[in-house]
Design a protein around this motif. Structure first.
Motif, short mmCIF file in Angstrom:
data_model
loop_
_atom_site.label_atom_id
_atom_site.label_comp_id
_atom_site.label_asym_id
_atom_site.label_seq_id
_atom_site.Cartn_x
_atom_site.Cartn_y
_atom_site.Cartn_z
N GLY A 195 1.09 -1.21 -0.39
CA GLY A 195 0.04 -0.08 0.04
C GLY A 195 0.81 1.34 0.08
N GLY A 196 1.76 1.27 0.50
CA GLY A 196 2.76 2.10 0.87
C GLY A 196 3.21 3.16 1.58
N GLY A 197 2.20 2.50 2.39
CA GLY A 197 1.90 3.50 3.87
C GLY A 197 2.33 3.56 5.05
N PHE A 198 4.27 2.12 4.71
CA PHE A 198 5.63 2.45 5.52
C PHE A 198 6.40 3.32 5.07
CE2 PHE A 198 6.39 -0.17 2.18
CZ PHE A 198 8.01 -0.30 1.18
N ILE A 199 5.92 4.35 3.82
CA ILE A 199 6.66 5.41 2.98
C ILE A 199 5.46 6.23 2.95
CG2 ILE A 199 7.45 6.22 0.51
CD1 ILE A 199 9.04 3.71 0.15
N MET A 200 4.62 6.76 3.34
CA MET A 200 3.84 7.72 2.86
C MET A 200 3.47 8.32 4.94
SD MET A 200 0.10 8.17 1.49
CE MET A 200 -0.51 6.30 1.34
N VAL A 201 3.42 7.21 5.54
CA VAL A 201 2.90 7.40 6.87
C VAL A 201 4.49 8.83 6.96
CG1 VAL A 201 2.59 6.65 9.50
CG2 VAL A 201 1.57 5.81 7.53
N PRO A 202 5.61 8.15 7.36
CA PRO A 202 6.56 8.96 7.74
C PRO A 202 6.83 10.31 7.06
CG PRO A 202 7.45 7.11 8.04
CD PRO A 202 6.10 6.99 6.88
N ALA A 203 6.41 10.23 5.64
CA ALA A 203 6.13 11.34 4.58
C ALA A 203 5.40 12.46 5.31
CB ALA A 203 6.40 10.86 3.14
N MET A 204 4.68 12.05 5.39
CA MET A 204 3.60 13.18 5.72
C MET A 204 3.34 13.46 7.21
SD MET A 204 0.16 10.13 5.02
CE MET A 204 -0.94 10.85 5.07
N ILE A 205 3.99 12.89 8.04
CA ILE A 205 4.02 13.31 9.95
C ILE A 205 5.78 14.38 9.48
CG2 ILE A 205 5.45 13.11 11.86
CD1 ILE A 205 3.80 10.57 11.66
N TYR A 206 6.56 14.09 8.32
CA TYR A 206 7.81 14.87 8.57
C TYR A 206 8.43 15.76 7.37
CZ TYR A 206 8.89 11.00 11.83
OH TYR A 206 9.23 10.09 12.96
N LEU A 207 7.64 15.73 6.52
CA LEU A 207 7.99 16.14 5.47
C LEU A 207 6.34 17.52 5.22
CD1 LEU A 207 8.64 14.31 2.13
CD2 LEU A 207 10.31 15.92 2.82
N LEU A 208 4.81 16.56 5.27
CA LEU A 208 3.98 17.99 4.78
C LEU A 208 3.55 17.95 6.35
CD1 LEU A 208 1.55 15.02 2.50
CD2 LEU A 208 3.61 17.23 2.40
N HIS A 209 4.99 17.10 7.67
CA HIS A 209 4.10 18.47 8.74
C HIS A 209 2.41 18.26 9.12
CE1 HIS A 209 7.89 19.60 8.94
NE2 HIS A 209 8.18 20.28 8.19
N MET A 210 2.27 16.64 8.72
CA MET A 210 0.42 16.48 9.56
C MET A 210 0.60 16.02 10.58
SD MET A 210 -1.23 15.01 5.32
CE MET A 210 -2.68 14.09 6.56
N PRO A 211 -0.36 16.39 11.91
CA PRO A 211 -0.78 16.07 12.51
C PRO A 211 -0.83 14.23 13.05
CG PRO A 211 -2.45 17.33 12.77
CD PRO A 211 -1.57 17.20 10.91
N THR A 212 -0.68 13.32 14.25
CA THR A 212 -0.16 11.69 13.71
C THR A 212 -1.63 11.51 14.08
OG1 THR A 212 1.96 11.83 14.31
CG2 THR A 212 0.72 9.45 15.00
N LYS A 213 -2.27 12.00 13.65
CA LYS A 213 -3.75 11.50 14.18
C LYS A 213 -4.29 11.81 12.86
CE LYS A 213 -6.43 15.07 16.28
NZ LYS A 213 -7.20 16.11 16.71
#
Length: 307
Positions: A195-213
């Protein structure tokens, strides 16, 4: 109970497949990852050919991710606007990935490519997440009473044009980074059956600065459509989707995702990330060993079309 898989052309224990589906479904609900990064190598380990494992696993990811998204939608932790932007990039990436996959399949090199991709990506992502999570846990222990500091939105992400407001995530950023993340994840979905979540989740947190929840639910939303599209392309161009295998994994995955979502809400974000990092590194180690060690059978019959 042994069951014969017609496309994979092997017999496997049905309860083993249900159990694997359930385990990956739990991970999907807990971490916001499709679970394919773990399931596809597990299918290699029990004797499923890599080309079939990649194409079929996408089915199971769709089901477990859909089950997880329903739970997150009820909690209003899905940023639908961000999900759509990621999705547009993801569909483009999936189409490109299937083209690459088909070309390598025609050369007879697809099995090696899939395994090498797993070792490289899982090693890098697992190590980065592990180090970052340890740092976050240490910080939390040092100052338990103080609230976590908000990330400063600096750097190249905020300087790019074509800005859009993402209300659920509380962001006002360019749509270019989410589109590029989507493309990268789409290519991986097609080549690696993830699904790519193992790359997308860190990218969304650290690159896009989205809230973890919000990250987990939004990641699952995008994964559903990209993996569904990937499955369709593999089924119509490669004919490597094994329906019997898909159904067994799917049943286990849907049940597991609901359990995983409940567990995920009880753990802290740092604990979730370090658990995911450890699992990624363990699977990476096993795959690397399999590539380096001499196989027990030096010769095996290749599937039709192989060289």
């Amino acid at each position: 109970m042994q069951i014969y898989l017609p496309i994979a052309e092997v017999s496997v224990n049905a309860f083993l497949l249900l159990g694997l589906g359930g385990l990956v479904g739990i991970l999907s609900g807990m971490f916001g990852v499709g679970g394919g990064f773990l399931m596809t190598p597990l299918l290699f380990f029990i004797g499923i050919p890599p080309a079939v494992a990649v194409a079929t696993e996408a089915n199971q990811i769709v089901a477990s991710s859909f089950s997880g998204v329903l739970a997150h939608l009820r909690r209003k932790t899905v940023d639908l606007r961000m999900g759509v932007v990621l999705l547009i990039g993801g569909l483009v990436g999936a189409a490109l990935g299937v083209l690459v996959f088909n070309y390598l399949k025609s050369l007879g090199q697809v099995d090696l490519l899939v395994r090498l991709c797993y070792v490289v990506f899982l090693g890098v992502i697992g190590a980065l997440m592990f180090v970052e999570s340890l740092r976050a846990i240490r910080k939390a222990k040092r100052s338990p009473g103080t609230p976590p500091s908000r990330r400063k939105h600096r750097g190249w992400v905020t300087a790019l044009p074509f800005k859009m407001r993402f209300r659920t995530s509380g962001l006002y950023i360019s749509v270019i980074p989410p589109l590029l993340i989507g493309v990268a994840v789409g290519i991986l979905a097609a080549i690696m059956g993830v699904g790519g979540g193992f790359i997308m989740v860190p990218a969304m947190i650290y690159l896009l600065h989205m809230p973890t929840k919000v990250v987990v639910g939004t990641s699952l939303f995008q994964i559903i459509f990209v993996t569904g599209f990937t499955t369709l392309l593999h089924a119509t161009t490669n004919f490597t989707v094994d329906i019997v295998l898909a159904v067994l994994l799917l049943v286990g995955g849907v049940v597991g995702a609901q359990i995983g979502t409940r567990i995920g809400t009880r753990l802290k974000a740092e604990q979730l990330r370090i658990l995911l990092a450890i699992m990624v590194l363990v699977v990476c180690g096993k795959l690397a060993l399999d590539l380096l060690l001499t196989p027990s059978e030096l010769y095996s019959l290749g599937a039709a079309g192989g060289h």
